[in-house]
Motif scaffolding. Structure first.
Motif, PDB file in Angstrom:
ATOM      1  N   ILE A  96       0.873  -1.282   0.018  1.00 13.86           N
ATOM      2  CA  ILE A  96       0.065  -0.077  -0.008  1.00 13.86           C
ATOM      3  C   ILE A  96       0.719   1.218   0.163  1.00 13.86           C
ATOM      4  O   ILE A  96       2.031   1.116   0.800  1.00 13.86           O
ATOM      5  CB  ILE A  96      -0.863   0.070   1.279  1.00 13.86           C
ATOM      6  CG1 ILE A  96      -1.522  -1.207   1.280  1.00 13.86           C
ATOM      7  CG2 ILE A  96      -1.990   1.245   1.172  1.00 13.86           C
ATOM      8  CD1 ILE A  96      -2.686  -1.205   2.645  1.00 13.86           C
ATOM      9  N   LEU A 137       2.246   1.645  -9.256  1.00 13.59           N
ATOM     10  CA  LEU A 137       1.053   0.784  -9.460  1.00 13.59           C
ATOM     11  C   LEU A 137       1.159   0.228 -10.956  1.00 13.59           C
ATOM     12  O   LEU A 137       1.000  -0.732 -11.085  1.00 13.59           O
ATOM     13  CB  LEU A 137      -0.467   1.715  -9.490  1.00 13.59           C
ATOM     14  CG  LEU A 137      -0.753   2.228  -7.845  1.00 13.59           C
ATOM     15  CD1 LEU A 137      -1.977   3.364  -8.034  1.00 13.59           C
ATOM     16  CD2 LEU A 137      -1.426   0.852  -7.179  1.00 13.59           C
ATOM     17  N   ASP A 143      -0.294  -2.749  -4.552  1.00 18.44           N
ATOM     18  CA  ASP A 143      -1.322  -3.097  -5.052  1.00 18.44           C
ATOM     19  C   ASP A 143      -2.465  -2.156  -4.774  1.00 18.44           C
ATOM     20  O   ASP A 143      -3.518  -2.019  -5.734  1.00 18.44           O
ATOM     21  CB  ASP A 143      -1.906  -4.039  -3.848  1.00 18.44           C
ATOM     22  CG  ASP A 143      -1.038  -5.482  -3.996  1.00 18.44           C
ATOM     23  OD1 ASP A 143      -1.003  -6.051  -5.280  1.00 18.44           O
ATOM     24  OD2 ASP A 143      -0.260  -5.883  -3.192  1.00 18.44           O
ATOM     25  N   LEU A 144      -2.247  -1.104  -3.993  1.00 18.86           N
ATOM     26  CA  LEU A 144      -3.192   0.015  -3.623  1.00 18.86           C
ATOM     27  C   LEU A 144      -2.619   1.227  -3.526  1.00 18.86           C
ATOM     28  O   LEU A 144      -1.357   1.206  -2.643  1.00 18.86           O
ATOM     29  CB  LEU A 144      -4.125  -0.499  -2.530  1.00 18.86           C
ATOM     30  CG  LEU A 144      -5.461  -0.077  -2.147  1.00 18.86           C
ATOM     31  CD1 LEU A 144      -6.304  -0.329  -3.441  1.00 18.86           C
ATOM     32  CD2 LEU A 144      -5.958  -0.715  -0.757  1.00 18.86           C
ATOM     33  N   TYR A 272      -5.557   1.520  -8.120  1.00 14.66           N
ATOM     34  CA  TYR A 272      -4.960   0.221  -8.302  1.00 14.66           C
ATOM     35  C   TYR A 272      -4.856  -0.098  -9.830  1.00 14.66           C
ATOM     36  O   TYR A 272      -5.426   0.253 -10.778  1.00 14.66           O
ATOM     37  CB  TYR A 272      -5.996  -0.745  -7.635  1.00 14.66           C
ATOM     38  CG  TYR A 272      -7.388  -0.731  -8.246  1.00 14.66           C
ATOM     39  CD1 TYR A 272      -7.895  -1.665  -9.190  1.00 14.66           C
ATOM     40  CD2 TYR A 272      -8.464   0.416  -7.892  1.00 14.66           C
ATOM     41  CE1 TYR A 272      -9.167  -1.372  -9.937  1.00 14.66           C
ATOM     42  CE2 TYR A 272      -9.520   0.473  -8.570  1.00 14.66           C
ATOM     43  CZ  TYR A 272     -10.169  -0.435  -9.287  1.00 14.66           C
ATOM     44  OH  TYR A 272     -11.242  -0.021  -9.925  1.00 14.66           O
ATOM     45  N   ASN A 276      -4.282  -6.399 -12.030  1.00 16.90           N
ATOM     46  CA  ASN A 276      -3.957  -6.643 -10.647  1.00 16.90           C
ATOM     47  C   ASN A 276      -4.944  -8.124 -10.023  1.00 16.90           C
ATOM     48  O   ASN A 276      -5.958  -7.782  -9.893  1.00 16.90           O
ATOM     49  CB  ASN A 276      -3.717  -5.834  -9.388  1.00 16.90           C
ATOM     50  CG  ASN A 276      -3.126  -6.497  -8.153  1.00 16.90           C
ATOM     51  OD1 ASN A 276      -3.231  -7.544  -7.932  1.00 16.90           O
ATOM     52  ND2 ASN A 276      -2.484  -5.518  -7.475  1.00 16.90           N
ATOM     53  N   LEU A 281      -7.446  -7.801  -2.738  1.00 18.82           N
ATOM     54  CA  LEU A 281      -7.441  -6.383  -3.446  1.00 18.82           C
ATOM     55  C   LEU A 281      -8.925  -6.141  -3.915  1.00 18.82           C
ATOM     56  O   LEU A 281      -9.532  -5.223  -3.642  1.00 18.82           O
ATOM     57  CB  LEU A 281      -6.413  -6.018  -4.635  1.00 18.82           C
ATOM     58  CG  LEU A 281      -6.779  -4.875  -5.383  1.00 18.82           C
ATOM     59  CD1 LEU A 281      -6.737  -3.531  -4.588  1.00 18.82           C
ATOM     60  CD2 LEU A 281      -5.772  -4.840  -6.587  1.00 18.82           C
ATOM     61  N   LEU A 285     -11.777  -3.547  -2.516  1.00 14.52           N
ATOM     62  CA  LEU A 285     -12.511  -2.526  -3.505  1.00 14.52           C
ATOM     63  C   LEU A 285     -13.838  -2.444  -3.176  1.00 14.52           C
ATOM     64  O   LEU A 285     -14.708  -1.289  -3.280  1.00 14.52           O
ATOM     65  CB  LEU A 285     -11.998  -2.751  -4.911  1.00 14.52           C
ATOM     66  CG  LEU A 285     -10.772  -2.525  -5.130  1.00 14.52           C
ATOM     67  CD1 LEU A 285     -10.286  -3.069  -6.743  1.00 14.52           C
ATOM     68  CD2 LEU A 285     -10.338  -1.018  -4.973  1.00 14.52           C
TER      69      LEU A 285
END
Length: 311
Positions: A96, A137, A143-144, A272, A276, A281, A285
């Motif tokens: 993150i 990203l 990932d985020l 994101y 992915n 994840l 979301l």
């Protein structure tokens, strides 16, 4: 054409100098790097760089090639990262990224959602500028990310989290510190410190605000980020405009004040990579709205549409 040619070209274009790129980034000699660039131009068939006395500039063709070269290198990085993750299928991780200071507001609520879903997952954190987060990203390194909706973020999707009002930050002893709100004409008379050197989205919002108010905010000092800009405010006696979350980072010798009228706002988004494959994840979301409500209800900073009062 080899990947090293692309890396060499990007380094020279970003440094604006063959010598600087050779010495500071590539650990090679200037003649060798110049030869590699000439070989690349010969293979592409067009001139990519204009050689000048004080460095190099991109030709029109070079500017187009630079965007594609960066993307190609990012795709290689993403492929490498994906392969490494595939080789460690039992290692559950979530990476993150935050703009500096944002983690104070958002991380506790995000971690609660993560622990509810996957209590044993390994979480890694990083702090970068918004453009750097977008690149990470794209390269599959994060990932985020909590960032601005950066342009040219190919393959990256954004979920709106908040529209953050901007506030004015000034020294505690400044004459305007006695005001509850500060007008644009007040700002125009002061030494302005830019807080958006590494945030083109924030810079665009500030420029639009100044233009609509009929004022000019020409930065006399530029901070590398919001934190350094506030340090410059304290040392120079000037003022700056920052998103409201920066109240978390105020040093003791500066204060924040709201702006008169409807304040300008800058989008904060959750970014994101569309490709992915992380199941966690995808589950997070689906709970993005829960995250937003949690922050709105419990944070000392209210991300509301109404004007925010700051003291």
């Amino acid at each position: 054409m080899e990947l090293r040619h692309l890396r060499y070209f990007v380094a020279v274009a970003e440094e604006g100098s063959v010598l600087n790129a050779a010495q500071a980034r590539l650990n090679t000699s200037q003649p060798s790097l110049s030869r590699q660039i000439r070989d690349l131009e010969a293979e592409v068939g067009v001139k990519l760089l204009e050689r000048q006395a004080r460095g190099v500039t991109l030709t029109a063709a070079g500017a187009v090639f630079l965007d594609h070269a960066r993307l190609a290198l990012l795709q290689v990085d993403a492929a490498t990262e994906a392969a490494r993750r595939a080789a460690q299928p039992n290692r559950a991780t979530l990476s993150i990224g935050f703009m500096v200071g944002l983690e104070v507001t958002w991380l506790p609520h995000l971690l609660r959602l993560i622990r509810e879903d996957s209590p044993d997952i390994e979480v890694t954190l990083s702090s970068q500028s918004s453009p750097e987060l977008a690149l990470s990203l794209m390269a599959g390194k994060l990932d985020l990310a909590f960032l601005r909706p950066e342009k040219q973020s190919l393959g990256v999707s954004f979920k709106l989290l908040a529209k953050e009002p901007l506030i004015a930050v000034l020294p505690a002893g400044h004459r305007l510190a006695a005001h509850k709100k500060i007008g644009p004409q007040d700002l125009a008379q002061e030494t302005y410190v830019s807080s958006s050197r590494t945030s083109p989205v924030l810079q665009s919002v500030i420029e639009e605000y100044a233009a609509s108010a009929g004022i000019i905010l020409k930065a006399k000092y530029e901070g590398e980020n919001i934190s350094s800009a506030m340090s410059l405010v304290a040392s120079s006696g000037g003022v700056t405009l920052v998103p409201v979350y920066a109240q978390n980072m105020l040093p003791p010798n500066v204060v924040a004040r709201s702006l008169e009228g409807i304040p300008p706002k800058v989008d904060l988004v959750l970014g994101y990579a569309e490709a992915n494959p992380s199941p966690l994840l995808r589950r997070l979301l689906t709970r993005a709205n829960d995250l937003i409500v949690s922050v709105q209800n419990q944070s000392i900073i209210r991300y509301a549409e109404a004007q925010i009062e700051v003291s």
